[in-house]
Design an enzyme around this catalytic site. Structure first.
Site, PDB file in Angstrom:
ATOM      1  N   ILE A 166       0.899  -1.360  -0.450  1.00 57.97           N
ATOM      2  CA  ILE A 166      -0.690   0.290   0.430  1.00 57.97           C
ATOM      3  C   ILE A 166       0.847   1.311   0.031  1.00 57.97           C
ATOM      4  O   ILE A 166       0.872   2.636  -0.911  1.00 57.97           O
ATOM      5  CB  ILE A 166      -1.298  -0.293   1.355  1.00 57.97           C
ATOM      6  CG1 ILE A 166      -1.682  -1.283   1.118  1.00 57.97           C
ATOM      7  CG2 ILE A 166      -1.630   1.562   1.488  1.00 57.97           C
ATOM      8  CD1 ILE A 166      -2.513  -1.271   2.385  1.00 57.97           C
TER       9      ILE A 166
ATOM     10  N   ASN B  32       1.412   5.484   7.625  1.00 64.32           N
ATOM     11  CA  ASN B  32       1.397   3.970   6.441  1.00 64.32           C
ATOM     12  C   ASN B  32       1.900   2.549   7.029  1.00 64.32           C
ATOM     13  O   ASN B  32       1.485   1.476   6.918  1.00 64.32           O
ATOM     14  CB  ASN B  32       1.501   4.303   5.432  1.00 64.32           C
ATOM     15  CG  ASN B  32       1.741   2.434   4.703  1.00 64.32           C
ATOM     16  OD1 ASN B  32       0.512   1.846   3.947  1.00 64.32           O
ATOM     17  ND2 ASN B  32       2.672   2.025   4.054  1.00 64.32           N
TER      18      ASN B  32
ATOM     19  N   LYS C 217      -4.303  -1.002  16.023  1.00 61.13           N
ATOM     20  CA  LYS C 217      -5.151   0.037  15.747  1.00 61.13           C
ATOM     21  C   LYS C 217      -6.245   0.603  15.673  1.00 61.13           C
ATOM     22  O   LYS C 217      -6.547   1.510  15.365  1.00 61.13           O
ATOM     23  CB  LYS C 217      -5.635  -0.492  14.006  1.00 61.13           C
ATOM     24  CG  LYS C 217      -4.273  -2.018  13.242  1.00 61.13           C
ATOM     25  CD  LYS C 217      -4.018  -0.529  12.243  1.00 61.13           C
ATOM     26  CE  LYS C 217      -2.760  -1.116  11.611  1.00 61.13           C
ATOM     27  NZ  LYS C 217      -2.110  -0.109  10.392  1.00 61.13           N
TER      28      LYS C 217
ATOM     29  N   ARG D  52      12.528   0.062   6.762  1.00 57.96           N
ATOM     30  CA  ARG D  52      13.864  -0.526   7.506  1.00 57.96           C
ATOM     31  C   ARG D  52      14.388  -0.698   5.640  1.00 57.96           C
ATOM     32  O   ARG D  52      15.955  -0.961   6.193  1.00 57.96           O
ATOM     33  CB  ARG D  52      12.969  -1.865   8.084  1.00 57.96           C
ATOM     34  CG  ARG D  52      12.622  -0.485   9.507  1.00 57.96           C
ATOM     35  CD  ARG D  52      12.298  -1.681  10.065  1.00 57.96           C
ATOM     36  NE  ARG D  52      11.559  -2.978   9.284  1.00 57.96           N
ATOM     37  CZ  ARG D  52      10.968  -3.653  10.196  1.00 57.96           C
ATOM     38  NH1 ARG D  52      10.928  -4.131  11.409  1.00 57.96           N
ATOM     39  NH2 ARG D  52       9.569  -4.505   9.228  1.00 57.96           N
TER      40      ARG D  52
ATOM     41  N   TYR E  14      -2.780  -6.811  17.045  1.00 59.59           N
ATOM     42  CA  TYR E  14      -3.410  -6.420  15.320  1.00 59.59           C
ATOM     43  C   TYR E  14      -4.326  -5.331  15.880  1.00 59.59           C
ATOM     44  O   TYR E  14      -4.331  -3.970  15.535  1.00 59.59           O
ATOM     45  CB  TYR E  14      -3.254  -7.018  14.621  1.00 59.59           C
ATOM     46  CG  TYR E  14      -3.462  -6.152  12.997  1.00 59.59           C
ATOM     47  CD1 TYR E  14      -2.422  -5.521  12.422  1.00 59.59           C
ATOM     48  CD2 TYR E  14      -4.743  -6.258  11.951  1.00 59.59           C
ATOM     49  CE1 TYR E  14      -2.363  -4.400  11.327  1.00 59.59           C
ATOM     50  CE2 TYR E  14      -4.628  -5.377  10.983  1.00 59.59           C
ATOM     51  CZ  TYR E  14      -3.764  -4.602  10.868  1.00 59.59           C
ATOM     52  OH  TYR E  14      -3.670  -4.207   9.660  1.00 59.59           O
TER      53      TYR E  14
ATOM     54  N   ASP F 296      13.731   3.530  10.563  1.00 62.87           N
ATOM     55  CA  ASP F 296      12.206   2.898  11.650  1.00 62.87           C
ATOM     56  C   ASP F 296      11.357   3.664  12.484  1.00 62.87           C
ATOM     57  O   ASP F 296      12.268   3.826  13.432  1.00 62.87           O
ATOM     58  CB  ASP F 296      13.300   1.755  12.813  1.00 62.87           C
ATOM     59  CG  ASP F 296      12.984   0.490  13.235  1.00 62.87           C
ATOM     60  OD1 ASP F 296      11.968   0.547  13.850  1.00 62.87           O
ATOM     61  OD2 ASP F 296      13.512  -0.157  13.917  1.00 62.87           O
ATOM     62  N   VAL F 297      10.299   3.013  12.494  1.00 66.92           N
ATOM     63  CA  VAL F 297       9.337   3.926  12.753  1.00 66.92           C
ATOM     64  C   VAL F 297       9.611   3.454  14.502  1.00 66.92           C
ATOM     65  O   VAL F 297       9.057   5.034  15.485  1.00 66.92           O
ATOM     66  CB  VAL F 297       7.779   4.499  12.669  1.00 66.92           C
ATOM     67  CG1 VAL F 297       7.584   4.890  10.886  1.00 66.92           C
ATOM     68  CG2 VAL F 297       7.749   2.835  13.358  1.00 66.92           C
TER      69      VAL F 297
END
Ligand code: NAP
Length: 272
Positions: free
Chosen positions: A16, A91, A164, A36, A160, A61-62
């Site tokens: 995406i 994203n 979110k 990354r 997950y 790398d967030v």
């Protein structure tokens, strides 16, 4: 063409994120493609440049605050000529599956912590890094790619889903604070999308059940309200709508149901 601001798309090396980077670049935005894997980001950036756009690959790398500053901000190089980053698309994300009671403590990795670090704190940190310049400029666009998993539950995906939901809750509040600031924050919540992440889900289901990959893909498509998997390009089109428009605090829930271009049957928009 109006000059669009420097744009940062996280997780732009594939799936995406790559489609979003390509869509915004095609509209004229100079885009930093970050993840990354620098190699994957370089491939996407090269494709954009070959198509006549401006793109800059970056390692990011967030989950690592030092990397956001030293690895990304201090390494912007030529991209700086386009001014400050005023469009940010969060994203980057991960999705692993496990029964909700299995944290993975035995392996030393807490699956809840792992998802929160990327899917929630990663996006939150990026906003903390880049929103101040947007507020100073009194213009900016933040688009958070959450998921239908930020709006409902899925079995074997509690980590997950929780991460979110955290991103959706945070974004709902932040968007209200941003009202009338010139900076908008909107949420994109797709159901299952055709991407490497979904390929991974298919592989895991095939390993654990008697289903074939084709049956598994059809099963996932049938979970979508529209009955088909969503294309990354359709997600990218909704991101472009938020980036180029004035809306703030809106959730776009992508339902599936054909279409590379979103329409009233494949996307539901409502106030966050
Ligand atoms: N696929 C779906 O069905 C679906 C549905 C709804 C929402 N979404 C969301 O859409 C987003 C993109 O999903 P996708 O399907 O395109 O996934 P994907 O194919 O697995 O791509 C994920 C991207 O995120 C990057 N990434 C992962 N961890 C990162 C980190 N710590 N720092 C920086 N980049 C990182 C990956 O690159 P590196 O590994 O090189 O870092 C990759 O570029 C995710 O947030 C996902 O939760 C997906």
């Amino acid at each position: 063409m109006t000059q669009l601001p420097l744009t940062l798309v996280t997780g732009a090396g594939r799936g995406i994120g790559a489609a979003i980077a390509m869509r915004l670049a095609r509209a004229g935005a100079p885009v930093i493609c970050a993840a990354r894997s620098l190699e994957a980001c370089t491939e996407v950036a090269d494709a954009i440049v070959a198509d006549g756009g401006h793109a800059y690959p970056a390692h990011l790398d967030v989950t690592d605050p030092d990397n956001i500053r030293a690895g990304l901000v201090d390494a912007l190089g030529d991209a700086r000529a386009h001014g400050p980053i005023l469009w940010l698309v969060n994203n980057a994300g991960i999705a692993e599956t496990a029964p909700f009671l299995r944290h993975g403590r035995a392996s030393g990795v807490d699956i809840y912590d792992k998802h929160m670090r990327v899917n929630f704190h990663g996006a939150r940190r990026m906003i903390e890094e880049f929103a101040p310049a947007m507020l100073e400029a009194k213009r900016g666009r933040i688009v958070n790619i959450a998921s239908s998993a930020g709006l409902q539950g899925y079995p074997y995906a509690a980590a997950y889903v929780a991460s979110k939901h955290a991103l959706v809750g945070y974004s709902r509040s932040a968007a209200r604070e941003l009202a009338k600031s010139g900076v908008t924050l909107n949420l994109v919540c797709p159901h299952y999308v055709e991407s490497p992440m979904t390929d991974g889900t298919v592989t895991r289901i095939v390993e654990k059940t008697a289903k074939t990959p084709e049956e598994t893909r059809a099963f996932l498509a049938a979970q979508n309200p529209g009955g088909t998997l969503i294309s990354p390009e359709e997600v990218a089109e909704v991101v472009w709508r938020f980036a180029s428009g004035q809306e703030n605090g809106v959730i776009a829930e992508l339902l599936g149901g054909k279409g590379r271009v979103p329409d009233a049957e494949t996307v539901r928009f409502y106030e966050a």
